[in-house]
Write a protein that holds these residues in place. Structure first.
Motif, PDB file in Angstrom:
ATOM      1  N   ARG A   3      59.414  14.369  19.399  1.00 22.66           N
ATOM      2  CA  ARG A   3      59.179  15.134  20.615  1.00 22.66           C
ATOM      3  C   ARG A   3      60.000  16.559  20.637  1.00 22.66           C
ATOM      4  O   ARG A   3      59.564  17.461  21.230  1.00 22.66           O
ATOM      5  N   VAL A   7      57.520  19.652  21.758  1.00 19.97           N
ATOM      6  CA  VAL A   7      57.620  20.046  22.813  1.00 19.97           C
ATOM      7  C   VAL A   7      57.732  21.789  22.609  1.00 19.97           C
ATOM      8  O   VAL A   7      56.781  22.631  23.401  1.00 19.97           O
ATOM      9  N   GLU A  12      54.321  20.470  25.496  1.00 18.17           N
ATOM     10  CA  GLU A  12      54.283  19.092  25.842  1.00 18.17           C
ATOM     11  C   GLU A  12      54.112  18.137  24.791  1.00 18.17           C
ATOM     12  O   GLU A  12      53.773  18.488  23.673  1.00 18.17           O
ATOM     13  N   ASP A  13      54.327  16.793  25.101  1.00 20.60           N
ATOM     14  CA  ASP A  13      53.770  15.492  24.085  1.00 20.60           C
ATOM     15  C   ASP A  13      53.219  14.770  24.805  1.00 20.60           C
ATOM     16  O   ASP A  13      53.787  14.080  25.887  1.00 20.60           O
ATOM     17  N   ARG A  14      51.810  14.553  24.569  1.00 21.83           N
ATOM     18  CA  ARG A  14      51.000  13.562  25.183  1.00 21.83           C
ATOM     19  C   ARG A  14      50.838  12.285  24.616  1.00 21.83           C
ATOM     20  O   ARG A  14      50.368  11.467  25.133  1.00 21.83           O
ATOM     21  N   TRP A  82      62.919  19.457  29.463  1.00 18.33           N
ATOM     22  CA  TRP A  82      61.587  18.930  29.533  1.00 18.33           C
ATOM     23  C   TRP A  82      61.625  17.705  30.196  1.00 18.33           C
ATOM     24  O   TRP A  82      60.938  17.164  30.930  1.00 18.33           O
ATOM     25  N   ARG A  86      60.486  15.235  33.922  1.00 12.82           N
ATOM     26  CA  ARG A  86      59.756  14.262  34.175  1.00 12.82           C
ATOM     27  C   ARG A  86      60.196  12.931  34.366  1.00 12.82           C
ATOM     28  O   ARG A  86      59.558  12.017  34.546  1.00 12.82           O
TER      29      ARG A  86
END
Length: 92
Positions: A3, A7, A12-14, A82, A86
């Motif tokens: 990640r 990122v 982002e990292d989905r 990040w 979240r």
């Protein structure tokens, strides 16, 4: 680690993961590495640390390696920031 590269590259990292290491609802046994990473990033890192932690070949240029370490630490700090946006809040 994955990640921390995704990122900065994509914002982002989905990828669906089984759990996020920053989830406050995880047991402490599952968040130890995340906490250790945060402590390491909060600690000053110097050229002395670099040469003391790993035997380097004679022709190595430590200043170049320090640049790599600092870029990596920057990516890991970005990941922590990040993740902080979240992270769910711990249930009271």
């Amino acid at each position: 680690m994955r990640r921390s590269g995704l990122v900065p590259a994509f914002g982002e990292d989905r990828t669906p993961y089984a759990a996020d290491p920053w989830d406050p609802d995880l047991p402490a046994s599952r968040t130890g590495n995340w906490q250790a990473l945060r402590r390491w990033l909060d600690t000053e890192w110097s050229m002395l640390d670099l040469v003391a932690d790993a035997p380097l070949p004679p022709d190595t240029q430590p200043a170049s390696l320090m640049e790599v370490v600092e870029r990596g630490r920057g990516e890991l700090r970005a990941l922590i920031a990040w993740a902080g946006k979240r992270a769910p809040r711990k249930a009271s």
